[in-house]
Write an enzyme that holds these catalytic residues in place. Structure first.
Site, PDB file in Angstrom:
ATOM      1  N   GLU A  26      -1.624 -34.291 -16.558  1.00 54.21           N
ATOM      2  CA  GLU A  26      -0.995 -35.336 -17.365  1.00 54.21           C
ATOM      3  C   GLU A  26      -1.338 -36.731 -16.861  1.00 54.21           C
ATOM      4  O   GLU A  26      -1.512 -37.665 -17.640  1.00 54.21           O
ATOM      5  CB  GLU A  26       0.521 -35.138 -17.369  1.00 54.21           C
ATOM      6  CG  GLU A  26       1.287 -36.132 -18.215  1.00 54.21           C
ATOM      7  CD  GLU A  26       2.776 -35.856 -18.236  1.00 54.21           C
ATOM      8  OE1 GLU A  26       3.500 -36.614 -18.909  1.00 54.21           O
ATOM      9  OE2 GLU A  26       3.223 -34.889 -17.582  1.00 54.21           O
ATOM     10  N   GLY A  39      -5.630 -35.164  -8.494  1.00 59.81           N
ATOM     11  CA  GLY A  39      -5.230 -35.317  -7.099  1.00 59.81           C
ATOM     12  C   GLY A  39      -3.753 -35.177  -6.876  1.00 59.81           C
ATOM     13  O   GLY A  39      -3.311 -34.990  -5.740  1.00 59.81           O
ATOM     14  N   GLY A  84       0.324 -30.777 -20.944  1.00 57.61           N
ATOM     15  CA  GLY A  84       0.251 -29.376 -21.321  1.00 57.61           C
ATOM     16  C   GLY A  84       1.623 -28.823 -21.666  1.00 57.61           C
ATOM     17  O   GLY A  84       2.634 -29.224 -21.084  1.00 57.61           O
ATOM     18  N   GLY A 136      17.292 -41.824   4.498  1.00 62.97           N
ATOM     19  CA  GLY A 136      16.619 -40.559   4.757  1.00 62.97           C
ATOM     20  C   GLY A 136      15.652 -40.677   5.912  1.00 62.97           C
ATOM     21  O   GLY A 136      14.671 -41.415   5.832  1.00 62.97           O
ATOM     22  N   GLY A 137      15.917 -39.936   6.981  1.00 61.19           N
ATOM     23  CA  GLY A 137      15.069 -39.981   8.171  1.00 61.19           C
ATOM     24  C   GLY A 137      14.195 -38.759   8.311  1.00 61.19           C
ATOM     25  O   GLY A 137      13.926 -38.310   9.429  1.00 61.19           O
ATOM     26  N   VAL A 140      24.852 -43.923   3.284  1.00 64.62           N
ATOM     27  CA  VAL A 140      25.159 -45.162   2.574  1.00 64.62           C
ATOM     28  C   VAL A 140      26.322 -44.888   1.630  1.00 64.62           C
ATOM     29  O   VAL A 140      26.248 -44.013   0.761  1.00 64.62           O
ATOM     30  CB  VAL A 140      23.932 -45.659   1.789  1.00 64.62           C
ATOM     31  CG1 VAL A 140      24.320 -46.827   0.890  1.00 64.62           C
ATOM     32  CG2 VAL A 140      22.821 -46.069   2.745  1.00 64.62           C
ATOM     33  N   HIS A 173     -13.484 -32.829  29.032  1.00 63.99           N
ATOM     34  CA  HIS A 173     -12.861 -33.945  29.750  1.00 63.99           C
ATOM     35  C   HIS A 173     -13.734 -35.185  29.616  1.00 63.99           C
ATOM     36  O   HIS A 173     -14.961 -35.079  29.662  1.00 63.99           O
ATOM     37  CB  HIS A 173     -12.705 -33.586  31.229  1.00 63.99           C
ATOM     38  CG  HIS A 173     -12.179 -34.711  32.066  1.00 63.99           C
ATOM     39  ND1 HIS A 173     -10.848 -35.051  32.084  1.00 63.99           N
ATOM     40  CD2 HIS A 173     -12.813 -35.572  32.892  1.00 63.99           C
ATOM     41  CE1 HIS A 173     -10.686 -36.078  32.905  1.00 63.99           C
ATOM     42  NE2 HIS A 173     -11.863 -36.419  33.413  1.00 63.99           N
TER      43      HIS A 173
END
Length: 478
Positions: free
Chosen positions: A33, A37, A113, A179-180, A238, A457
């Site tokens: 739509e 992606g 669709g 929101g964390g 909140v 390393h």
């Protein structure tokens, strides 16, 4: 006879399913739509990482003197050019997907669709008109969208979603993030680095309160936030907000999840900010699929599509993948792609099962957080005799070279066998380093296998080797 497969949704689940189905000889139609992606490319993984890359570069430039570089003059972000770069990266990736569809001779229809009946879809084309698409098998991959809160409805200006935050024209002086979780914490570091004063409010007892995220990773992340002057409140919500002098005055109170709150917990806190960013989860786009009821597809009470490990829905000719399945599965782009591969194989006659036991998580905070397999708590709950071994990044020469010593790597293993049950990393390039842990969990490796693997390393990958040596009681440096 060639199998005709229709796919609703062109995100990382849908387009990957389309490619694999075409490779297996199916006649494939992909219907999207919006833009190819999906959320990942257009409103999630890729654009947010463009912003994170700039934020990280800006932070590094500001501490250039540590690396022997003197900068004369002011350094500041150019949001207009940043957004132009984000749009170019996203646009290039979209074109890449379109080229893949053409290469595999997949019919791509841009439009909405809908289900006309069993074996038949309709598409209201974006350019006008309609087209019918007959199908033998249908794959639903329509994803999700940001979830609002009734008390904090999105207006796109003052109260914004994560989608809106990716299209800012200027950096707000101050912002409160509700929101964390993963999205909230990623945006906290982005916006703070770009110059905003950031406050996070999380209803649960810790940031990144996901069962898959090790609690020690949350502790380290919270410590690093404090260093960057990012404020956060846990066990808080909140309660209300009001507009005062062109600002938002927010009242914060105790979380309903907090047991036995004290008088101090109950005392309201007031924050005054320019914007509120709501990051409290996602809601399914299942209600957007017109005619879905004609197929008797089973949904749960919240609208998530129910599918088994073959990715089959209650109709064996209809498959569902990706975030549309909700939190009962794992809502990650790479999981959607893996589910897409399974659905495609099965749609042409296979019997492949989706395996969720070794799914890496990648969180692009600063420092990064990554995990795979079980946490200590999960392993103990499943009856394992658990051993846990942790090594700090500060023990690595490479971490000091690049000036990023914060963080740690933890290996969770079965005490008797040494089998790797989980790997949990917070630190520089954790999201890349988790690949070794993912392979270890996937293949049932032991900590001895990891310890006997030579790690180059000086590299950050040595942190896994060091943790493995510690897990066989032969620590070298930590």
């Amino acid at each position: 006879m060639t199998v005709k497969i229709a796919i609703f949704g062109g995100g990382p689940g849908g387009y990957v399913a389309a490619i694999r189905a075409a490779q297996l000889g199916a006649e494939v139609t992909l219907i999207e739509e919006h833009n190819l992606g999906g959320t990942c490319l257009n409103w999630g993984c890729i654009p947010s990482k463009v912003l994170i890359t700039t934020a990280t570069l800006l932070e590094n430039i500001k501490k250039a003197d540590v690396f022997g570089i003197t900068i004369n003059g002011e350094v500041f972000p150019d949001i207009r050019r940043l957004m132009e770069r984000k749009d170019k990266v996203v646009g290039d990736q979209r074109k890449g997907i379109l080229d893949l569809l053409k290469h595999h001779k997949i019919q791509y229809l841009k439009g909405t669709g809908y289900i006309k009946g069993k074996g038949l879809a309709g598409v209201r084309l974006s350019e006008g008109g309609e087209q019918e698409v007959p199908w033998d098998k249908l794959i639903l991959a329509t994803g999700t969208k940001p979830s609002p809160l009734p008390s904090l409805p999105f207006d796109g200006k003052r109260i914004i979603s994560s989608n809106d935050a990716l299209c800012l024209h200027e950096v707000p002086q101050s912002i409160l993030i509700v929101g964390g979780g993963v999205i909230g914490c990623e945006f906290a570091f982005i916006l703070s680095a770009l110059g905003a004063k950031v406050t996070i409010v999380e209803a649960l007892p810790r940031l990144l309160p996901l069962p898959s995220v090790d609690e020690d990773c949350s502790k380290v992340l919270q410590r690093e936030m404090k260093k960057r002057k990012i404020s956060f409140f846990v066990n808080k919500v909140v309660e209300s907000f009001s507009e005062v002098d062109n600002k938002l005055e927010v009242t914060i109170g105790p979380s309903p999840f907090l047991e036995n709150p004290t008088e101090k917990d109950k005392r309201p806190i007031t924050e005054t900010v320019d914007k509120i960013l709501v990051c409290v989860g996602r809601i399914p786009n299942s209600t957007n699929i017109e005619g879905l009821d004609l197929l008797n597809i089973q949904l749960d009470q919240k609208g998530w599509v129910i599918a088994n490990e073959l990715m089959e829905t209650s109709d064996p000719k209809v498959y569902a993948i990706g975030d549309l399945l909700g939190p009962s599965k794992i809502m990650l782009a790479h999981v959607a792609s893996a589910e897409g591969l399974v659905a495609a194989e099965n749609a042409v006659g296979g019997k492949v099962r989706m395996d969720y036991s070794a799914v890496p998580g990648a969180i692009f905070t600063s420092p990064e957080v990554a995990n795979v397999g079980l946490t200590e708590i999960q392993a103990a709950e499943q009856g394992y005799q658990v051993r846990s071994d942790t090594v700090l990044f500060r023990t690595l020469g490479k971490a000091h070279v690049i000036g990023e010593i914060a963080g740690q790597a933890k290996i969770v293993s079965e005490e008797d066998s040494g089998r790797v049950l989980g790997v949990h990393i917070i630190g520089p390039h954790a999201t890349d380093l988790i690949a070794e842990g993912t392979l270890a969990v996937r293949m049932g490796c032991s900590v001895r296998d990891l310890a006997q693997t030579i790690h180059a390393h000086p590299t950050l990958s040595e942190v896994i080797g060091e943790a493995a040596f510690k897990a066989i009681d032969r620590p070298l440096h930590g």
